[in-house]
Design a protein around this motif. Sequence first.
Motif, PDB file in Angstrom:
ATOM      1  N   HIS A  78       1.042  -1.325  -0.014  1.00 21.79           N
ATOM      2  CA  HIS A  78       0.030  -0.103   0.057  1.00 21.79           C
ATOM      3  C   HIS A  78       0.809   1.232   0.032  1.00 21.79           C
ATOM      4  O   HIS A  78       0.673   2.360  -0.567  1.00 21.79           O
ATOM      5  N   GLU A  79       1.870   1.204   0.659  1.00 23.50           N
ATOM      6  CA  GLU A  79       2.784   2.410   0.973  1.00 23.50           C
ATOM      7  C   GLU A  79       4.095   2.373   0.178  1.00 23.50           C
ATOM      8  O   GLU A  79       5.001   3.338   0.121  1.00 23.50           O
ATOM      9  N   GLY A  80       4.266   1.322  -0.523  1.00 21.94           N
ATOM     10  CA  GLY A  80       6.018   0.944  -1.249  1.00 21.94           C
ATOM     11  C   GLY A  80       5.961   2.003  -2.399  1.00 21.94           C
ATOM     12  O   GLY A  80       7.209   2.642  -2.411  1.00 21.94           O
ATOM     13  N   GLY A  81       5.122   2.518  -3.163  1.00 19.67           N
ATOM     14  CA  GLY A  81       5.248   3.473  -4.047  1.00 19.67           C
ATOM     15  C   GLY A  81       5.054   4.971  -3.453  1.00 19.67           C
ATOM     16  O   GLY A  81       5.224   5.702  -4.560  1.00 19.67           O
ATOM     17  N   ALA A  82       4.784   5.245  -2.426  1.00 21.94           N
ATOM     18  CA  ALA A  82       4.665   6.454  -1.673  1.00 21.94           C
ATOM     19  C   ALA A  82       6.027   7.521  -2.140  1.00 21.94           C
ATOM     20  O   ALA A  82       5.498   8.708  -2.563  1.00 21.94           O
ATOM     21  N   ALA A  83       6.955   6.812  -1.890  1.00 19.82           N
ATOM     22  CA  ALA A  83       7.910   7.832  -2.012  1.00 19.82           C
ATOM     23  C   ALA A  83       8.416   8.419  -3.444  1.00 19.82           C
ATOM     24  O   ALA A  83       8.720   9.473  -3.659  1.00 19.82           O
ATOM     25  N   ALA A  84       8.302   7.363  -4.414  1.00 20.38           N
ATOM     26  CA  ALA A  84       8.379   7.564  -5.660  1.00 20.38           C
ATOM     27  C   ALA A  84       7.507   8.795  -6.212  1.00 20.38           C
ATOM     28  O   ALA A  84       7.591   9.611  -7.133  1.00 20.38           O
ATOM     29  N   VAL A  85       6.213   8.575  -5.634  1.00 17.85           N
ATOM     30  CA  VAL A  85       5.159   9.467  -6.132  1.00 17.85           C
ATOM     31  C   VAL A  85       5.527  10.719  -5.780  1.00 17.85           C
ATOM     32  O   VAL A  85       5.207  11.763  -6.498  1.00 17.85           O
ATOM     33  N   MET A  86       5.942  11.100  -4.381  1.00 19.34           N
ATOM     34  CA  MET A  86       6.250  12.332  -4.039  1.00 19.34           C
ATOM     35  C   MET A  86       7.384  13.009  -4.569  1.00 19.34           C
ATOM     36  O   MET A  86       7.689  14.290  -4.884  1.00 19.34           O
ATOM     37  N   ARG A  87       8.418  12.149  -5.049  1.00 21.90           N
ATOM     38  CA  ARG A  87       9.470  12.614  -5.851  1.00 21.90           C
ATOM     39  C   ARG A  87       8.847  12.994  -7.218  1.00 21.90           C
ATOM     40  O   ARG A  87       9.646  14.016  -7.633  1.00 21.90           O
ATOM     41  N   ARG A  88       8.093  12.272  -7.770  1.00 19.52           N
ATOM     42  CA  ARG A  88       7.823  12.823  -9.047  1.00 19.52           C
ATOM     43  C   ARG A  88       6.744  13.751  -9.304  1.00 19.52           C
ATOM     44  O   ARG A  88       6.959  14.609 -10.084  1.00 19.52           O
ATOM     45  N   TYR A  89       5.788  13.922  -8.455  1.00 15.67           N
ATOM     46  CA  TYR A  89       4.837  14.762  -8.544  1.00 15.67           C
ATOM     47  C   TYR A  89       4.493  15.686  -7.224  1.00 15.67           C
ATOM     48  O   TYR A  89       4.924  15.276  -6.109  1.00 15.67           O
ATOM     49  N   PRO A  90       4.219  17.017  -7.675  1.00 14.58           N
ATOM     50  CA  PRO A  90       4.197  17.781  -6.325  1.00 14.58           C
ATOM     51  C   PRO A  90       2.740  17.048  -5.632  1.00 14.58           C
ATOM     52  O   PRO A  90       1.674  16.824  -6.275  1.00 14.58           O
ATOM     53  N   VAL A  91       2.918  17.188  -4.322  1.00 12.88           N
ATOM     54  CA  VAL A  91       1.799  16.516  -3.386  1.00 12.88           C
ATOM     55  C   VAL A  91       1.631  17.595  -2.388  1.00 12.88           C
ATOM     56  O   VAL A  91       2.157  18.195  -1.545  1.00 12.88           O
ATOM     57  N   GLY A  92       0.162  18.210  -2.267  1.00 16.64           N
ATOM     58  CA  GLY A  92       0.006  19.172  -1.380  1.00 16.64           C
ATOM     59  C   GLY A  92      -0.169  18.721   0.126  1.00 16.64           C
ATOM     60  O   GLY A  92       0.200  19.423   0.806  1.00 16.64           O
TER      61      GLY A  92
END
Length: 751
Positions: A562-576
């Motif tokens: 569930h959380e494994g890809g979260a760091a990559a998502v935050m690196r690639r996309y702006p997250v509010g």
Amino acid sequence: MAGLVLGGVAAAPPSVVFGLALAAALLAGRPGPALLCAAALLAGAGGAERRLAALDRSALGPRIGHVGAVGFEVLEAPRPGRFGRRLAARLVAGAGAGERVLITIPPWLRTPVPSVGALALATGRLARPRPTDLLARARRAHAVLLVSTLRWDGRRRGGVDGLVDRLRARAEAALAAGPPAREAALLRGMALGEDEALTQEVRLDFRRAGLSHLVAASGQNVVLLCALAAPFLALAGLGLRARLLVLLGLVGLYVPLAGGGPAIQRAGIMGAAGIVAALAGRPASRWYALGLAAAATLALDPRAARDPGWQMSFAAVLAILLVVPRLRESALARRLPRPLAEVAAVTLAASLATAPLIALHFTRVSLVAIPANLLAAPAVAPVMWLGLAAAATGQVSTGAAGVIASLAGPPLGYLEWLAHAAGSVPSAEVHVGAAVVLVALGVGAALALGARRLSRTAPARRLGAAVRGRVPAPALALVSLATALLLAGAARRALRGSPAPPGVPALSFLDVGQGDATLLQDGDRAVLVDAGPREGPILARLREAGVGRLDALVITHAQADHEGGAAAVMRRYPVGLLLDGGAGAGGPDRAEIGAVAAARGVRVVAATAGERLRAGRVELRLLWPPPGDASDPGGDPNLRAVVAVAHAGPLSALLTADAESPVTAPLELPAVTVLKVAHHGSADPGLGPLLARIHPRLAVIEVGRHNPYGHPTAQALAALRAVPRVLRTDRDGTIRVLADGPGAMRVGTSP
């Protein structure tokens, strides 16, 4: 040699092979050589059949289904998988001692995994590998051990294997002692073929840029190793024969140090054949060396021919032997510098030869691979030489090795930047089939031949007033291939589906394998609930959905799927905002998520019942866990997983993460349009009563293909018969639900 190789690849029954060989011999005009080749073909097939029988023979049959303690020896570093960490091991005690098994460590088990060569003890259940388990097949594993507990008391194996383990450990420590962790992981991949420490972001960049081969030990490594060692051996005063013997020993040592995979096996055997030929004073035949490498790897395991890495390795070498001389001469005739002509010819030949295989096995092709490889070439050799020198120096002094490894920092940083820049180009990687690539290659070749013939009879002004002379056929073929692939990729994306139309709220259940990732969108507003496993395709799925930024990222609980890809998502996309349902838990994913959130300036809020998120017409209302329910790293994280009701315009959905009826039964739940079935469709006795309460019109199971847990279970599927429509990501791919007016919805899938 070719007969032996073809017989090993076929691995057909000897009677069939003999019939084909006899027919070929009778049809040939020269029966003597034909019969000799037929005999070699028959020998290769017969040997492959006997070898396969030996590999498939196992004493583990009676132990399948066994639950209890199992002692094993770790054979490789753990790899992240869809269902947890996986590694190959060899049993060391009891019935089946010496048998290879594949260890599967579930995401919720946070125990550190022992390194290669460790003797460990685990409790769990032995199961047969699924026919579709490619890793089990590649590792020749006769069983899969599903681990429940894992213990290691520090013991390690001895002998030659233990010596190699110690050499590898010193080399790894040396490579990690110099550059920063990110560059050190890339250096380990390039020098030793160990890519386990690469982040998902770096791995994806290298894949999209067509540079993944740089972090897999191959022939390039062996060539550069010999090129690095040869001058030092000459300076030491060794004669030619002594130098060749030392090089032969270095190649023999490097192959197991680099993992011993099919590509490095092929490279090692070819390099050894060339060295032996030089020792014998005879010219080395590259064709014979290639045949010897193929025959030897097939003798070890005839199924190696089915491995994508084996196929691409030999395809690339065949293309280099067949095509590079002509391409190089063509480039030199056009006054390109010799080093650039050599690199361009090798890159073009290898890229075109492996493109159909990449498309066949992975349904994708990188359109920027050729220019990216050309730009990467100046940095590859320095990185390899510095890495190999540091690994060798580390056997004596880690401090001195760290100084050498640190010198590789700038070229490593350049390669990372190049991979990211090339991989970020629009349509850098397109999704196509092998047939499309083959057709594109055929069209490109036909156009190139036609252009060559035209250029011999017509002025070049017909192709452009500013151009004089003959049109380079390889360049025209490359342009034709790129155009065909771009069109094929556009057509495939059109068939797969497109992002939600502007102004239409959408709820998407993303196909990320065995894990959860649910996307709520309203125009350019977006909220992502969970990000799937670390190695999952979450970034590709977000691109397909047209996401430019995320108003919020929600992590439901601290489990890797569930959380494994979260760091990559935050690196690639702006997250509010990061709404974190795993706050307080431990583990490497947690540490990385916290570090990336801090570095990117993402606001972090603990996820508790009562929280509400709004982004346009997207709304998320959290029902669980209750405030003050601190995370207990030793407890079951599923019991604290976030349960939320989501709204995307008129659409409503109950998102249950992995929280089953013990959590959802006491909650006050409204009727909803869609249910995200809890825990990938596991057996939950309370699922039927839950459906009777919320009356969903659609149930979606986010689940991975061929997962070893048996999800979704027969019990869950039986209960879901009460729902008008049931979809699942393992069969239907990404499932997108669009608001089609009040009370209406439109459902599309992207397999």
